[in-house]
Design an enzyme around this catalytic site. Structure first.
Site, PDB file in Angstrom:
ATOM      1  N   ASN A 133     -17.482   3.105  -1.125  1.00  0.00           N
ATOM      2  CA  ASN A 133     -16.662   2.459  -0.097  1.00  0.00           C
ATOM      3  C   ASN A 133     -16.610   3.411   1.094  1.00  0.00           C
ATOM      4  OD1 ASN A 133     -14.736   1.284   1.493  1.00  0.00           O
ATOM      5  ND2 ASN A 133     -13.152   1.150  -0.110  1.00  0.00           N
ATOM      6  N   ARG A 186     -19.158  -1.566  -0.905  1.00  0.00           N
ATOM      7  CA  ARG A 186     -18.157  -2.465  -0.345  1.00  0.00           C
ATOM      8  C   ARG A 186     -18.480  -2.678   1.141  1.00  0.00           C
ATOM      9  NH1 ARG A 186     -12.446  -1.185   2.245  1.00  0.00           N
ATOM     10  NH2 ARG A 186     -11.703  -3.312   2.372  1.00  0.00           N
ATOM     11  N   HIS A 240      -9.597  -8.852   1.447  1.00  0.00           N
ATOM     12  CA  HIS A 240      -9.139  -8.542   0.086  1.00  0.00           C
ATOM     13  C   HIS A 240      -9.738  -9.506  -0.947  1.00  0.00           C
ATOM     14  CE1 HIS A 240      -5.155  -6.856   1.930  1.00  0.00           C
ATOM     15  NE2 HIS A 240      -5.989  -5.870   1.712  1.00  0.00           N
ATOM     16  N   HIS A 270      -1.613  -9.846  -2.914  1.00  0.00           N
ATOM     17  CA  HIS A 270      -2.102  -8.464  -2.816  1.00  0.00           C
ATOM     18  C   HIS A 270      -1.202  -7.752  -1.814  1.00  0.00           C
ATOM     19  CE1 HIS A 270      -5.443  -5.365  -2.547  1.00  0.00           C
ATOM     20  NE2 HIS A 270      -4.693  -5.078  -1.493  1.00  0.00           N
ATOM     21  N   ASN A 296      -0.817  -1.327   1.582  1.00  0.00           N
ATOM     22  CA  ASN A 296      -0.631  -1.041   3.002  1.00  0.00           C
ATOM     23  C   ASN A 296      -0.956  -2.275   3.817  1.00  0.00           C
ATOM     24  OD1 ASN A 296       0.274   1.594   3.381  1.00  0.00           O
ATOM     25  ND2 ASN A 296      -1.715   2.378   2.712  1.00  0.00           N
ATOM     26  N   ARG A 346       0.913  -3.436  10.319  1.00  0.00           N
ATOM     27  CA  ARG A 346       0.395  -4.588  11.075  1.00  0.00           C
ATOM     28  C   ARG A 346       1.470  -5.661  11.200  1.00  0.00           C
ATOM     29  NH1 ARG A 346      -4.395  -4.898   7.224  1.00  0.00           N
ATOM     30  NH2 ARG A 346      -5.772  -3.217   7.918  1.00  0.00           N
ATOM     31  N   GLY A 381       2.747  -4.268  -5.062  1.00  0.00           N
ATOM     32  CA  GLY A 381       2.847  -5.273  -6.123  1.00  0.00           C
ATOM     33  C   GLY A 381       2.811  -4.667  -7.516  1.00  0.00           C
ATOM     34  N   GLU A 422     -11.033  -3.314  -7.567  1.00  0.00           N
ATOM     35  CA  GLU A 422     -12.125  -3.799  -6.718  1.00  0.00           C
ATOM     36  C   GLU A 422     -13.439  -3.109  -7.075  1.00  0.00           C
ATOM     37  OE1 GLU A 422      -9.028  -3.118  -3.765  1.00  0.00           O
ATOM     38  OE2 GLU A 422     -10.094  -4.520  -2.485  1.00  0.00           O
TER      39      GLU A 422
HETATM   40  P1  ADP Z   1      -4.168   0.108   0.501  1.00  0.00           P
HETATM   41  O1  ADP Z   1      -3.805  -1.190   1.140  1.00  0.00           O
HETATM   42  O2  ADP Z   1      -4.288   1.235   1.482  1.00  0.00           O
HETATM   43  O3  ADP Z   1      -5.280   0.029  -0.515  1.00  0.00           O
HETATM   44  P2  ADP Z   1      -2.413   0.438  -1.764  1.00  0.00           P
HETATM   45  O4  ADP Z   1      -2.711  -0.852  -2.395  1.00  0.00           O
HETATM   46  O5  ADP Z   1      -2.811   1.691  -2.446  1.00  0.00           O
HETATM   47  O6  ADP Z   1      -2.872   0.511  -0.268  1.00  0.00           O
HETATM   48  O7  ADP Z   1      -0.832   0.482  -1.512  1.00  0.00           O
HETATM   49  C1  ADP Z   1      -0.244   1.597  -0.905  1.00  0.00           C
HETATM   50  C2  ADP Z   1       1.227   1.314  -0.720  1.00  0.00           C
HETATM   51  O8  ADP Z   1       1.827   1.037  -1.992  1.00  0.00           O
HETATM   52  C3  ADP Z   1       2.015   2.493  -0.186  1.00  0.00           C
HETATM   53  O9  ADP Z   1       1.993   2.540   1.207  1.00  0.00           O
HETATM   54  C4  ADP Z   1       3.398   2.184  -0.690  1.00  0.00           C
HETATM   55  O10 ADP Z   1       4.052   1.417   0.298  1.00  0.00           O
HETATM   56  C5  ADP Z   1       3.206   1.310  -1.894  1.00  0.00           C
HETATM   57  N1  ADP Z   1       3.694   1.937  -3.124  1.00  0.00           N
HETATM   58  C6  ADP Z   1       3.055   2.787  -3.935  1.00  0.00           C
HETATM   59  N2  ADP Z   1       3.863   3.155  -4.960  1.00  0.00           N
HETATM   60  C7  ADP Z   1       5.041   2.526  -4.783  1.00  0.00           C
HETATM   61  C8  ADP Z   1       6.285   2.471  -5.496  1.00  0.00           C
HETATM   62  N3  ADP Z   1       6.476   3.164  -6.615  1.00  0.00           N
HETATM   63  N4  ADP Z   1       7.265   1.712  -4.995  1.00  0.00           N
HETATM   64  C9  ADP Z   1       7.082   1.005  -3.872  1.00  0.00           C
HETATM   65  N5  ADP Z   1       5.936   0.994  -3.165  1.00  0.00           N
HETATM   66  C10 ADP Z   1       4.940   1.747  -3.604  1.00  0.00           C
END
Ligand code: ADP
Length: 398
Positions: free
Chosen positions: A7, A92, A181, A209, A212, A242, A334, A385
């Site tokens: 990626n 990717r 996604h 999904h 971030n 965003r 999630g 993914e």
């Molecule tokens: P990306 O979209 O960059 O792939 P991820 O799916 O890894 O991101 O999600 C990252 C986000 O997940 C972090 O910015 C944070 O907001 C959230 N996150 C991670 N762990 C926790 C947690 N324990 N509680 C709440 N939010 C969390």
């Protein structure tokens, strides 16, 4: 068969080497600051080898790929004895436009078609293409496959993907909803069907999904019929930074009032908006949860907005599919935030959703968090993914 999943970003490159007999990740890592100075973190996950985590010069993606291959095959950090053990590479790619409705084996014609998709994702696709070119240069004729974030959404009907602007912008310029996604939505929806013990062709699913970047997808009988991101990943839900859906009139108003260029305006909407912009605290949901629990009203508002939007968009997909059998939560927020899952699920009373708090407090596994008698099932499914990319690559090259 061992498959390297890549990626590539503009200055970073993530990778995993996966053994397809067992689907075990043999090693993973991240090159950062490519073109600046360079850093590689390489983690072998088998054989008890140490982690490599050091600065090293990475002037271009080619040096990055070469460094990755070097570590994967080295005596000290390696998990294979030579590059010939890597049977194929899966890349990717963010945007496949309307050209790619599924993954594809990479050749010169595909590379040319990828270039044609670049105007749709001017930040992401060039980095993906650079990564592929670097890999082709370093790895010679190892077969390679491109897997697109947009491909899964190509089954959307016109009524879902069209924007109500003059038709020639679609016809001449490809202006439409593409969605992103897709690899994640595809993985969690098929896993959900497995967990439910039913063919996906018999199910109506909504996949949320939430990381971030966040998007929701309506999957009717295994096919995407709508999704919340659009021509770009900017729209739909409010996200970390965003803005999500926004009246275009706001853009005109702010640009006129503050003299912003379009690039400055889009930078605000992409990087300074979302829950960060509303809360003034953070884009990270952990920080928002902490601030809200200490009485920060704007952090609370940002979280409330996020929950409301997920529930609102998911509700519109219940209407679009005339029902839903299961709702899936995935990605960073999630998978990890039981508070977020509970808050969103509390909107689904009209669907007969009931959440089991004990199941909802578990982490890191595929789990049904609704009660056994919940009319609509709710699942947490950690996304993967890389595994989808590896499986597609295996299927296409073998
Ligand atoms: P990306 O979209 O960059 O792939 P991820 O799916 O890894 O991101 O999600 C990252 C986000 O997940 C972090 O910015 C944070 O907001 C959230 N996150 C991670 N762990 C926790 C947690 N324990 N509680 C709440 N939010 C969390």
């Amino acid at each position: 068969m061992k498959i390297l999943v890549i990626n590539a970003g503009s200055s970073s490159l993530k990778y995993q080497l996966i053994d397809m007999e067992t689907e075990e990740v043999l090693a993973k890592g991240l090159c950062e600051r490519i073109g600046i100075d360079g850093h590689l973190k390489h983690s072998p996950l088998v054989g008890g080898k140490p982690i490599f985590n050091e600065d090293l010069p990475l002037p271009t993606h080619s040096e990055a790929i070469a460094a990755v291959i070097d570590k994967l095959t080295s005596a000290e950090y390696g998990v294979v004895s030579s590059m010939s053990e890597i049977d194929a590479v899966g890349h990717r790619v963010v945007h496949g436009g309307e050209k790619f409705a599924s993954s594809v084996k990479i050749d010169d014609a595909v590379m040319a078609a990828l270039e044609e998709c670049t105007p749709f994702a001017p930040l992401h696709n060039p980095a993906n293409i650079t990564g592929i070119n670097a890999c082709r240069a370093v790895m010679g004729d190892v077969p390679m496959v491109a897997v697109f974030d947009t491909a899964f959404h190509q089954t959307m009907p016109g009524k879902a993907y069209m924007y109500a602007v003059p038709y020639e912008y679609y016809q001449n310029d490809g202006i439409r909803r593409y969605g992103f996604h897709g690899t994640s939505h595809r993985y969690v929806s098929s896993r959900c069907a497995e967990l439910m013990g039913k063919p996906i062709e018999e199910l109506k699913l909504i996949s949320c999904h939430m990381g971030n970047g966040s998007s929701i997808c309506a999957i009717d009988h295994g096919k995407c019929v709508d999704t919340s991101m659009g021509f770009t990943p900017l729209v739909g839900l409010p996200m970390g930074t965003r803005c999500g859906d926004l009246d275009a009139g706001v853009i005109q108003f702010l640009m006129n009032k503050y003299g912003y260029s379009i690039d400055e305006m889009l930078n605000i909407l992409n990087k300074k908006s979302g829950v960060l912009g509303v809360s003034g605290v953070s884009s990270d949901f952990r920080d928002l949860d902490a601030a809200a629990s200490q009485g920060n009203d704007r952090a609370r508002l940002a979280l409330d907005m996020f929950h409301y939007w997920v529930a609102k968009v998911a509700g519109s997909y219940v209407a679009a599919m005339n029902g839903v059998d299961a709702i899936i939560y995935t990605a960073g927020v999630g998978e990890n935030s039981k508070e977020t899952r509970a808050a969103i699920s509390s909107y689904f009373g009209y669907l007969g959703v009931a959440i089991d708090p004990e199941a909802n407090s578990k982490r890191g596994e595929d789990i049904m968090i609704s009660t056994p008698d919940s009319k609509v099932k709710v699942f947490v499914i950690p996304t993967n993914e890389e595994l989808v990319i590896a499986r597609d690559t295996r299927d296409i090259v073998s």
